[in-house]
Scaffold this active site. Structure first.
Site, PDB file in Angstrom:
ATOM      1  N   ILE A  12       0.824  -1.219   0.000  1.00 43.23           N
ATOM      2  CA  ILE A  12       0.000   0.000   0.000  1.00 43.23           C
ATOM      3  C   ILE A  12       0.859   1.270   0.000  1.00 43.23           C
ATOM      4  CG2 ILE A  12      -0.269   0.265   2.513  1.00 43.23           C
ATOM      5  CD1 ILE A  12      -3.285   0.801   1.960  1.00 43.23           C
ATOM      6  N   GLY A  33       3.626  -4.566  11.117  1.00 42.99           N
ATOM      7  CA  GLY A  33       2.731  -4.780   9.979  1.00 42.99           C
ATOM      8  C   GLY A  33       2.662  -3.586   9.041  1.00 42.99           C
ATOM      9  N   VAL A  34       1.461  -3.281   8.593  1.00 43.98           N
ATOM     10  CA  VAL A  34       1.292  -2.204   7.620  1.00 43.98           C
ATOM     11  C   VAL A  34       1.636  -0.850   8.246  1.00 43.98           C
ATOM     12  CG1 VAL A  34      -1.195  -1.801   7.999  1.00 43.98           C
ATOM     13  CG2 VAL A  34      -0.206  -1.446   5.736  1.00 43.98           C
ATOM     14  N   ASP A  35       1.402  -0.717   9.531  1.00 39.02           N
ATOM     15  CA  ASP A  35       1.739   0.514  10.261  1.00 39.02           C
ATOM     16  C   ASP A  35       3.244   0.790  10.163  1.00 39.02           C
ATOM     17  OD1 ASP A  35       1.504   2.679  11.960  1.00 39.02           O
ATOM     18  OD2 ASP A  35       0.927   1.531  13.731  1.00 39.02           O
ATOM     19  N   SER A 122      -7.240  -4.942  10.684  1.00 39.25           N
ATOM     20  CA  SER A 122      -7.427  -5.918  11.776  1.00 39.25           C
ATOM     21  C   SER A 122      -7.106  -7.373  11.411  1.00 39.25           C
ATOM     22  CB  SER A 122      -8.864  -5.879  12.352  1.00 39.25           C
ATOM     23  OG  SER A 122      -9.042  -4.765  13.187  1.00 39.25           O
ATOM     24  N   THR A 123      -6.718  -7.645  10.164  1.00 41.22           N
ATOM     25  CA  THR A 123      -6.537  -9.059   9.787  1.00 41.22           C
ATOM     26  C   THR A 123      -5.109  -9.569   9.991  1.00 41.22           C
ATOM     27  OG1 THR A 123      -6.032  -8.585   7.475  1.00 41.22           O
ATOM     28  CG2 THR A 123      -8.359  -8.884   8.058  1.00 41.22           C
ATOM     29  N   GLY A 124      -4.231  -8.717  10.534  1.00 41.25           N
ATOM     30  CA  GLY A 124      -2.861  -9.147  10.826  1.00 41.25           C
ATOM     31  C   GLY A 124      -2.757  -9.541  12.285  1.00 41.25           C
ATOM     32  N   TYR A 126      -4.028  -8.245  14.806  1.00 41.67           N
ATOM     33  CA  TYR A 126      -5.287  -8.122  15.549  1.00 41.67           C
ATOM     34  C   TYR A 126      -6.209  -9.329  15.354  1.00 41.67           C
ATOM     35  CZ  TYR A 126      -4.419  -3.345  17.239  1.00 41.67           C
ATOM     36  OH  TYR A 126      -3.917  -2.242  17.896  1.00 41.67           O
TER      37      TYR A 126
HETATM   38  P1  ADP Z   1      -3.815  -5.051  12.382  1.00 34.96           P
HETATM   39  O1  ADP Z   1      -3.060  -4.718  13.637  1.00 34.96           O
HETATM   40  O2  ADP Z   1      -4.958  -4.082  12.119  1.00 34.96           O
HETATM   41  O3  ADP Z   1      -4.203  -6.492  12.309  1.00 34.96           O
HETATM   42  P2  ADP Z   1      -1.554  -5.502  10.551  1.00 34.96           P
HETATM   43  O4  ADP Z   1      -0.640  -4.461  10.007  1.00 34.96           O
HETATM   44  O5  ADP Z   1      -0.966  -6.521  11.462  1.00 34.96           O
HETATM   45  O6  ADP Z   1      -2.774  -4.701  11.222  1.00 34.96           O
HETATM   46  O7  ADP Z   1      -2.274  -6.251   9.342  1.00 34.96           O
HETATM   47  C1  ADP Z   1      -3.298  -5.701   8.565  1.00 34.96           C
HETATM   48  C2  ADP Z   1      -3.179  -6.234   7.154  1.00 34.96           C
HETATM   49  O8  ADP Z   1      -2.205  -5.474   6.448  1.00 34.96           O
HETATM   50  C3  ADP Z   1      -2.743  -7.697   7.065  1.00 34.96           C
HETATM   51  O9  ADP Z   1      -3.600  -8.355   6.139  1.00 34.96           O
HETATM   52  C4  ADP Z   1      -1.322  -7.602   6.512  1.00 34.96           C
HETATM   53  O10 ADP Z   1      -0.998  -8.712   5.699  1.00 34.96           O
HETATM   54  C5  ADP Z   1      -1.411  -6.354   5.674  1.00 34.96           C
HETATM   55  N1  ADP Z   1      -0.158  -5.664   5.339  1.00 34.96           N
HETATM   56  C6  ADP Z   1       1.036  -5.691   5.981  1.00 34.96           C
HETATM   57  N2  ADP Z   1       1.921  -4.888   5.335  1.00 34.96           N
HETATM   58  C7  ADP Z   1       1.267  -4.338   4.283  1.00 34.96           C
HETATM   59  C8  ADP Z   1       1.627  -3.437   3.227  1.00 34.96           C
HETATM   60  N3  ADP Z   1       2.852  -2.923   3.131  1.00 34.96           N
HETATM   61  N4  ADP Z   1       0.683  -3.105   2.298  1.00 34.96           N
HETATM   62  C9  ADP Z   1      -0.571  -3.616   2.386  1.00 34.96           C
HETATM   63  N5  ADP Z   1      -0.976  -4.458   3.349  1.00 34.96           N
HETATM   64  C10 ADP Z   1      -0.065  -4.823   4.280  1.00 34.96           C
END
Ligand code: ADP
Length: 178
Positions: A12, A33-35, A122-124, A126
């Site tokens: 993303i 994760g994505v954060d 929330s699918t990572g 969380y």
């Molecule tokens: P949460 O804490 O809300 O579960 P996460 O970051 O652990 O957040 O995961 C949320 C989703 O983002 C997961 O499906 C993960 O695979 C996905 N994700 C992780 N990195 C990226 C990225 N760089 N771009 C898009 N999606 C991502």
């Protein structure tokens, strides 16, 4: 006409849309994760902006959303929303996940933005079940778009192919071409 909801598999942080949504945690001060990926790509300016919001508003509860600048990203802004931690489904997780999507869309519109990309909130870590979360994402966005002509494009950005297929199937059912 191009469908307003589309699914993409990838990272993303690379997208050139008005707004990228971050699946943040309540502290707003970064995480994994994505954060983590968004903060790494955006650089220190993003953390500074989040710290300012944090100082002004305190923690961001699940279902809520805040907006900041986007640092070095190609997007114009980042919306940080906090999804629910999955606790088995009896703790209002579905409503909180809906709120996270809806409040992000409302905040993008309120700031005049028309294109937005969501991760699978929330699918990572969380732990929200992927299929149920995808259904909530698509249904919430789709219901919102019916009443909101100003939003031109909503991208669901999936990191893995399993999630991308789930979204593709749902968008096909909605009559959108994935
Ligand atoms: P949460 O804490 O809300 O579960 P996460 O970051 O652990 O957040 O995961 C949320 C989703 O983002 C997961 O499906 C993960 O695979 C996905 N994700 C992780 N990195 C990226 C990225 N760089 N771009 C898009 N999606 C991502």
């Amino acid at each position: 006409m191009q469908p307003r909801m589309q699914v993409l598999q990838g990272d993303i942080t690379t997208l050139e849309v008005d707004v990228i949504v971050n699946a943040a945690n309540s502290s707003l001060l970064g995480g994994g994760g994505v954060d983590g990926a968004i903060h790494r790509a955006a650089g220190p300016e993003l953390l500074k902006a989040c710290q300012q919001v944090r100082q002004q508003q305190g923690e961001c509860p699940p279902g809520h959303a805040v907006i900041t600048t986007a640092g070095n990203l190609r997007a114009k802004a980042v919306i940080h929303t906090v999804g629910p931690v999955w606790r088995g489904g009896g703790e209002h997780e579905a409503r909180l996940l809906e709120d996270a999507y809806r409040n992000s869309l409302l905040l993008a519109e309120a700031n005049g933005y028309t294109t937005i990309a969501f991760p699978a909130i929330s699918t990572g870590v969380y732990g929200y079940p992927k299929a149920a979360a995808a259904e909530i994402a698509v249904n919430t966005v789709s219901a919102h778009l019916i009443r909101r002509p100003q939003l031109q494009q909503v991208l669901f950005v999936c990191f893995d192919s399993e999630t991308a297929h789930l979204y593709q199937r749902l968008l096909t059912q909605q009559g959108e071409e994935p």
